[in-house]
Design a protein around this motif. Structure first.
Motif, short mmCIF file in Angstrom:
data_model
loop_
_atom_site.label_atom_id
_atom_site.label_comp_id
_atom_site.label_asym_id
_atom_site.label_seq_id
_atom_site.Cartn_x
_atom_site.Cartn_y
_atom_site.Cartn_z
N ARG A 195 28.31 29.53 25.36
CA ARG A 195 27.32 30.52 25.77
C ARG A 195 26.16 30.54 24.79
O ARG A 195 25.01 30.67 25.16
N GLN A 237 28.61 40.31 31.52
CA GLN A 237 27.16 40.48 31.73
C GLN A 237 26.77 40.09 33.15
O GLN A 237 25.90 40.70 33.76
N GLU A 267 22.13 43.49 41.78
CA GLU A 267 21.55 42.72 42.88
C GLU A 267 22.12 43.14 44.24
O GLU A 267 21.49 42.94 45.27
N ASN A 296 15.49 31.28 41.55
CA ASN A 296 16.66 32.07 41.16
C ASN A 296 16.33 33.27 40.28
O ASN A 296 16.99 33.51 39.27
N PHE A 337 14.64 26.32 38.23
CA PHE A 337 15.29 25.87 39.46
C PHE A 337 14.29 25.69 40.60
O PHE A 337 13.23 26.31 40.62
N ILE A 369 20.72 39.25 27.31
CA ILE A 369 21.99 38.54 27.19
C ILE A 369 22.26 38.19 25.74
O ILE A 369 23.38 38.30 25.24
N GLU A 408 24.25 31.21 38.96
CA GLU A 408 24.15 29.97 38.17
C GLU A 408 23.08 30.11 37.08
O GLU A 408 23.28 29.70 35.94
N ALA A 409 21.94 30.72 37.45
CA ALA A 409 20.87 30.91 36.47
C ALA A 409 21.35 31.77 35.31
O ALA A 409 21.10 31.45 34.15
N ALA A 410 22.09 32.85 35.62
CA ALA A 410 22.60 33.71 34.56
C ALA A 410 23.56 32.94 33.65
O ALA A 410 23.51 33.04 32.43
N LYS A 411 24.40 32.11 34.28
CA LYS A 411 25.32 31.28 33.48
C LYS A 411 24.54 30.35 32.57
O LYS A 411 24.88 30.16 31.41
N SER A 412 23.48 29.75 33.13
CA SER A 412 22.71 28.77 32.35
C SER A 412 22.04 29.44 31.15
O SER A 412 21.66 28.77 30.20
N MET A 413 21.88 30.78 31.21
CA MET A 413 21.27 31.47 30.07
C MET A 413 22.33 31.90 29.05
O MET A 413 22.02 32.56 28.07
N GLY A 414 23.58 31.59 29.35
CA GLY A 414 24.65 31.93 28.41
C GLY A 414 25.23 33.32 28.64
O GLY A 414 25.77 33.92 27.72
N ALA A 415 25.11 33.85 29.86
CA ALA A 415 25.67 35.17 30.14
C ALA A 415 27.19 35.10 30.19
O ALA A 415 27.76 34.12 30.67
N SER A 416 27.84 36.16 29.68
CA SER A 416 29.30 36.23 29.79
C SER A 416 29.64 36.77 31.18
O SER A 416 28.77 37.29 31.87
N LYS A 467 25.03 42.96 35.00
CA LYS A 467 23.58 42.74 35.01
C LYS A 467 23.11 41.97 36.23
O LYS A 467 21.92 41.95 36.53
N VAL A 468 24.02 41.27 36.89
CA VAL A 468 23.59 40.49 38.06
C VAL A 468 24.26 41.01 39.34
O VAL A 468 23.60 41.51 40.24
N GLY A 528 22.68 30.80 43.40
CA GLY A 528 21.74 30.25 42.41
C GLY A 528 21.43 31.24 41.30
O GLY A 528 21.22 30.85 40.16
N VAL A 529 21.40 32.53 41.66
CA VAL A 529 21.09 33.55 40.66
C VAL A 529 22.23 33.65 39.65
O VAL A 529 22.01 33.79 38.45
#
Lengths: 228, 341
Positions: free
Chosen positions: B78, A143, A152, B92, B88, B109, A132-140, A147-148, A129-130
């Motif tokens: 992106r 990143q 983590e 998350n 969520f 980001i 996925e959250a990063a993806k949803s923020m537009g992370a490459s 960053k994750v 989920g984390v």
């Protein structure tokens, strides 16, 4: 107190302290250099194993299979055999297969796949989920990795490198047997082969102390980093 | 703001093809809070992930703020995602980062400079009411506080749309209410379009302007929340509305209460908006030869106005009771007989 010290010196009559110190430094040298490189290669391999797996960022069955095979093969070969097998490679890279530096390729190639698996396990523990959250923020992908994934899993990466470091110390002792120097070499040649048990005992004590120190630092660091 | 046309998502599984989202057409207006309700497995989770392309559609189009989401390059996608916040069910959050660092994450980001980041993070902490918790780690926060961090993080880049994936399903009722209030607050203050999915009708009642009911990958009913509450057409919708009005429990309680005498006719009246103010019961008692007993009443607030349900028992001649029902219907109040003929 004074009496006790005297007893101790009497207890290790054959120990040449300057040779012992030299051997300790060689062991630390071999273990630390190979540890740094194992950390780097292990993380790279571990990331590759994780990222190319099904459902992950770089999903790629071919690379996954090849990497996994490589890791499994080098992890399964007994270390003492690995050293012998790698003699031509070591001679090519280092120029000789004797001495502490000559042990490095075998140590790194032996330990990296082991650490890579620990890295892979650490990365798998991260909540999807984390990511996925990063993806949803537009992370490459980059990143997400820096960053994750790495931050983590950091406590697990550190406790993994602690285990690997201890394994490396025992690997250096084995490498000593084929002429790499260090405490293993000293214990075997000066201690065992000449029946000077006190030398073997002292070398063992020093190895134990090194292991305890590594474990202590590793545990402290893991606890400090773990904010869960 | 958002328009979906003929959107389909199929998965290939070992048991063959599964259609999670089945030719959905939907339009969501700017600044509205749009709820999608359905049981688990209805496809709502997939649907919300199709909006920001966390799932790629099998066919059909997703348009958000004039951009066709399916036709974007990776880089453009992106960038587009930075304008769509998402929260969520399980928050998350990054546990290795403090509250402040978590909120700063989307700003990092995007490449916002450090100073600006700090300023924005402090604003957001105030907006979601987390003053004084900035240096805490997520593990030190309660569920409600974690979701506030999630909301602040989702709003960091001033998105146009906020997607809420079961955002309150892991929270207790009181915390749920405070999070829902925060969402309404944000919707009003920032004019943000909010799309939320849930399986709880009271979430829809409390904050949504419009609702779509999903079943087996399709939208079976949609409309203004008040209208849907007043006149649910589909069986699925009626079931969800019952989550809020609870007629079964009322009937059960009444049966216990009137065990010996029998209950007679029990009617459920549903008032919407201004109708709730009419002296309906008074008129019935004065003009018809029936005895009316008020059993239970409840008024709930929705975003489109108040919604009331009243349970009354009516005793009298059968024809007279029919006339009473006709009268009530004539007053634009919905009547349903929940007990008796």
């Amino acid at each position: 107190m004074n009496n006790l010290l005297l007893q101790q010196t009497w207890f290790f009559p054959n120990v040449n302290w300057s040779t012992m110190w030299e051997a300790t430094l060689e062991t630390i040298y071999m273990a630390s250099i190979s540890l740094v490189l194992t950390f780097v290669f292990g993380i790279l391999l571990g990331l590759l194993l994780f990222l190319t797996d099904t459902g992950n960022l770089w999903e790629n069955k071919g690379i996954q299979t090849v990497t996994a095979a490589f890791v499994n093969i080098f992890r399964s070969v007994p270390f003492i055999i690995l050293i012998v097998l790698l003699i031509p490679f070591t001679t090519f890279i280092v120029g000789s297969f004797l001495g502490p530096s000559a042990a490095l390729p075998a140590l790194i190639i032996g330990a990296s796949p082991f650490y890579a698996r620990l890295v892979e396990i650490a990365l798998r523990e991260i909540d999807k989920g984390v990511i996925e959250a990063a993806k949803s923020m537009g992370a490459s992908n980059r990143q997400i990795i820096f960053k994750v994934l790495l931050p983590e899993s950091l406590p697990a990466l550190v406790s993994g490198i602690t285990v690997t470091a201890i394994a490396l110390v025992s690997f250096t002792a084995m490498a000593g047997v084929i002429g790499a120097g260090g405490l293993g070499d000293l214990a075997y040649r000066h201690g065992f082969q000449r029946s000077r048990e006190d030398v073997t005992l002292m070398a063992t004590i020093i190895v134990l102390v090194i292991v305890f120190i590594i474990q202590f630092i590793g545990d402290r660091l893991t606890n400090k980093l773990d904010k869960r | 703001m958002i328009s979906l046309t003929n959107l389909v998502k199929t998965y290939h599984t070992r048991d063959g093809q599964v259609t999670a989202v089945d030719s959905i057409d939907l339009t969501i207006d700017e600044g509205e809070i749009f709820g999608i309700i359905g049981y688990s497995g209805a496809g709502k989770s997939t649907l919300i992930r199709l909006l920001n392309m966390l799932e790629t559609p099998s066919s059909g189009n997703v348009m958000i703020a004039g951009k066709n989401m399916n036709h974007l390059s990776n880089k453009q996608l992106r960038k587009a995602r930075q304008e769509i916040g998402m929260i969520f069910q399980h928050f998350n959050l990054l546990w290795s980062r403090t509250v402040k660092e978590n909120i700063a994450f989307p700003l990092e980001i995007k490449g916002v400079p450090k100073e600006e980041r700090e300023k924005r993070v402090n604003e957001l902490i105030g907006l979601v009411g987390l003053e004084g918790r900035g240096e805490s780690y997520p593990s030190q926060l309660s569920g409600g506080q974690k979701q506030r961090v999630g909301i602040a993080r989702a709003l960091a880049n001033n998105p146009k749309v906020l997607l809420c994936d079961e955002a309150t399903s892991a929270l207790d009722p009181k915390t749920t209410d405070s999070i829902l209030e925060l969402l309404v607050d944000i919707n009003k203050k920032l004019g943000l379009t909010i799309v939320l999915i849930t399986h709880e009708m009271h979430v829809i009642r409390k904050i949504c302007h419009r609702v779509a009911v999903m079943e087996e990958g399709r939208i079976v009913e949609q409309g203004n929340v008040l209208e849907v509450f007043k006149k649910p057409k589909e069986l699925m919708t009626k079931e969800f509305v019952k989550q809020v009005t609870e007629p079964e429990e009322t009937e059960e309680a009444l049966k216990q209460l009137f065990k010996d005498n029998g209950i007679g006719h029990v009617l459920q009246l549903t008032f919407v908006g201004g109708e709730a103010k009419k002296p309906l019961i008074n008129t019935i008692i004065k003009s018809y030869d029936v005895t009316v007993n008020i059993l239970q009443g409840k008024i709930s607030q929705t975003q489109n106005g108040p919604y009331g349900s009243l349970f009354i028992s009516v005793e009298g001649d059968k024809d007279e009771i029919d006339r009473v029902q006709d009268f009530i219907r004539g007053q634009q109040v919905e009547v349903e007989v929940i007990h008796g003929e």
